[in-house]
Design a protein around this motif. Structure first.
Motif, PDB file in Angstrom:
ATOM      1  N   ASN A 261       0.760  -1.132  -0.156  1.00  0.00           N
ATOM      2  CA  ASN A 261      -0.012  -0.070  -0.004  1.00  0.00           C
ATOM      3  C   ASN A 261       0.901   1.288  -0.066  1.00  0.00           C
ATOM      4  O   ASN A 261       0.484   2.312  -0.680  1.00  0.00           O
ATOM      5  CB  ASN A 261      -0.932   0.134   1.281  1.00  0.00           C
ATOM      6  CG  ASN A 261      -2.306  -0.595   0.826  1.00  0.00           C
ATOM      7  OD1 ASN A 261      -2.993  -0.346   0.022  1.00  0.00           O
ATOM      8  ND2 ASN A 261      -2.675  -1.693   1.926  1.00  0.00           N
ATOM      9  N   LYS A 265       1.052   3.653  -4.098  1.00  0.00           N
ATOM     10  CA  LYS A 265       0.807   5.173  -4.074  1.00  0.00           C
ATOM     11  C   LYS A 265       1.635   6.134  -5.002  1.00  0.00           C
ATOM     12  O   LYS A 265       1.725   7.157  -5.418  1.00  0.00           O
ATOM     13  CB  LYS A 265       0.760   5.874  -2.710  1.00  0.00           C
ATOM     14  CG  LYS A 265      -0.374   5.188  -1.695  1.00  0.00           C
ATOM     15  CD  LYS A 265      -0.469   5.709  -0.355  1.00  0.00           C
ATOM     16  CE  LYS A 265      -1.401   4.941   0.299  1.00  0.00           C
ATOM     17  NZ  LYS A 265      -1.250   5.281   1.766  1.00  0.00           N
ATOM     18  N   GLN A 266       2.690   5.513  -5.139  1.00  0.00           N
ATOM     19  CA  GLN A 266       3.849   6.070  -6.081  1.00  0.00           C
ATOM     20  C   GLN A 266       3.815   6.177  -7.459  1.00  0.00           C
ATOM     21  O   GLN A 266       3.279   5.309  -7.903  1.00  0.00           O
ATOM     22  CB  GLN A 266       5.227   5.590  -5.489  1.00  0.00           C
ATOM     23  CG  GLN A 266       5.510   5.272  -4.160  1.00  0.00           C
ATOM     24  CD  GLN A 266       5.903   6.793  -3.409  1.00  0.00           C
ATOM     25  OE1 GLN A 266       6.225   7.783  -4.080  1.00  0.00           O
ATOM     26  NE2 GLN A 266       5.533   6.594  -2.139  1.00  0.00           N
TER      27      GLN A 266
END
Length: 420
Positions: A261, A265-266
């Motif tokens: 998670n 997000k990157q």
């Protein structure tokens, strides 16, 4: 339909977590869930059948009630998508533990989770409890030992049934998200045996030719260093944050889910840059590199719980592995490389008649090393403290150490003890 038991010591917060899971499912999905409170339900049945509290009954009567309890769990499983039960494995009794986990508990649930709330929080909750006030004088050390006892015993039981004991933490939001993901995706993405079967089918042509397969960890095994930290530093993820996820050597699906998670997000560009930076800093073990080069008739499979993106680049450059498996940073998850995952791959290859050589450096690798025909530990610069503790605890093992180096584990091999 799924029956899921969440264990933990008293005041770990099991009820609170389960209530949050049910609220989340009600608010965001069409899935139905029910919380069956273990102790409360047993007491209610005891009053109905014997007009006494559960703990005052004879063991024969308790057995009847436990069987009745499992019937209730199975009955509710036909009505709800998820049945959640808060369970006790044991209760602390001075310097020992009274185990209340039964054969019925062992066989009724599909999955076992353990809520490993920090010891200091449990002590605080025990002191401030307004309900049934127990363990008011318990210390952090006693809680820590109690939890370790329960996790070790439950892990043995889960291993026997080819299941993973998933360790949760006090991060309720993350734990809730993971339980939902487990409910939604277990069969397709999180079942290690399913993936091991799929893996063998996909690579059957390659795997059927050799008699020997080498399964090898990557970070701190093939390499001297751990490239994950360089990767995370470039992404702005602090080393301390990563370590806190895995604190106390917890390496189950939940921990790797939390890290995934963070990664997903990157941006893909940032991930690529970070992987390339980690590649530049990877320091390969010449001993391991030469060892693998000599295994000309073997298929070499890299199985890393680190970052797949890094080791793909390493393999493109150095041609180490025939196949590489690792944890992704992409938004879509295919599998999680946990200790249980590594063990499942090794077991599947052995079931197919292959001679499996497994090489690793940490507790993540121990299940794979133990199940292999030949399991080897690597220690490049220093010994792994958790591995040392494991070796001391089990007393003997069939794992050997690869390479004659300055730092060595005190390995007492089972076969040597049998001969003696």
């Amino acid at each position: 339909m799924m029956k899921l038991a969440i264990y933990g010591v008293s005041r770990a917060g099991k009820d609170y977590l389960i209530n949050n899971v049910i609220a989340y499912l009600q608010q965001t999905t069409q899935l139905t869930a029910i919380h069956i409170q273990g102790s409360k339900t047993l007491n209610e049945i005891a009053q109905d059948m014997f007009q006494k509290p559960f703990k005052s009954l004879e063991e024969s009567s308790k057995k009847i009630l436990r069987e009745k309890f499992t019937e209730i769990v199975d009955e509710k499983n036909s009505e709800y998508d998820l049945v959640l039960v808060d369970g006790h494995y044991s209760f602390i009794d001075g310097d020992s533990y009274k185990v209340v986990f039964t054969e019925q508990d062992e066989n009724v649930y599909d999955h076992f989770f353990y809520l490993d709330t920090p010891s200091e929080m449990i002590v605080e909750f025990s002191r401030k409890s307004k309900g049934d006030r127990k363990n008011l004088d318990i210390t952090e050390g006693q809680v820590r030992n109690w939890k370790e006892f329960e996790k070790n015993e439950l892990d043995k039981i889960c291993n026997y049934h080819h299941k993973e004991l998933v360790i949760l933490d006090e991060d309720t939001k993350s734990s809730v998200q993971f339980i939902y993901y487990w409910l939604d995706s277990y069969s397709s993405k999180l079942c290690s045996q399913t993936f091991a079967n799929k893996f063998y089918t996909e690579y059957q042509e390659l795997l059927e030719k050799p008699t020997q397969i080498i399964l090898i960890d990557c970070d701190k095994t093939v390499s001297i260093n751990d490239g994950t930290y360089d990767f995370c530093e470039k992404l702005g993820i602090r080393k301390e944050k990563l370590k806190s996820v895995f604190r106390n050597d917890r390496y189950t699906s939940y921990q790797f889910f939390k890290v995934w998670n963070m990664y997903k997000k990157q941006s893909p560009i940032k991930v690529e840059e970070s992987a390339n930076q980690a590649l530049d800093n990877i320091y390969l073990s010449q001993n391991v590199f030469e060892y693998l080069r000599c295994q000309k008739d073997s298929v070499v499979i890299g199985v890393t719980s680190g970052v797949f993106d890094i080791w793909t680049l390493v393999n493109d450059k150095y041609k180490i592995f025939d196949v590489l498996l690792g944890n992704t940073s992409k938004p879509e998850l295919e599998y999680l490389v946990t200790p249980y995952f590594k063990k499942a791959i090794a077991q599947r290859l052995r079931d197919k008649g292959k001679h499996v050589v497994a090489i690793g450096d940490s507790m993540i690798d121990i299940p794979m090393l133990e199940i292999a025909n030949q399991g080897y530990l690597v220690a490049h610069e220093k010994l792994n403290k958790a591995v040392e503790s494991y070796i001391a605890r089990v007393g003997c093992t069939n794992i050997d150490q690869l390479f004659d180096v300055e730092v060595s584990y005190n390995l007492k091999r089972c076969c040597e003890l049998e001969e003696a």
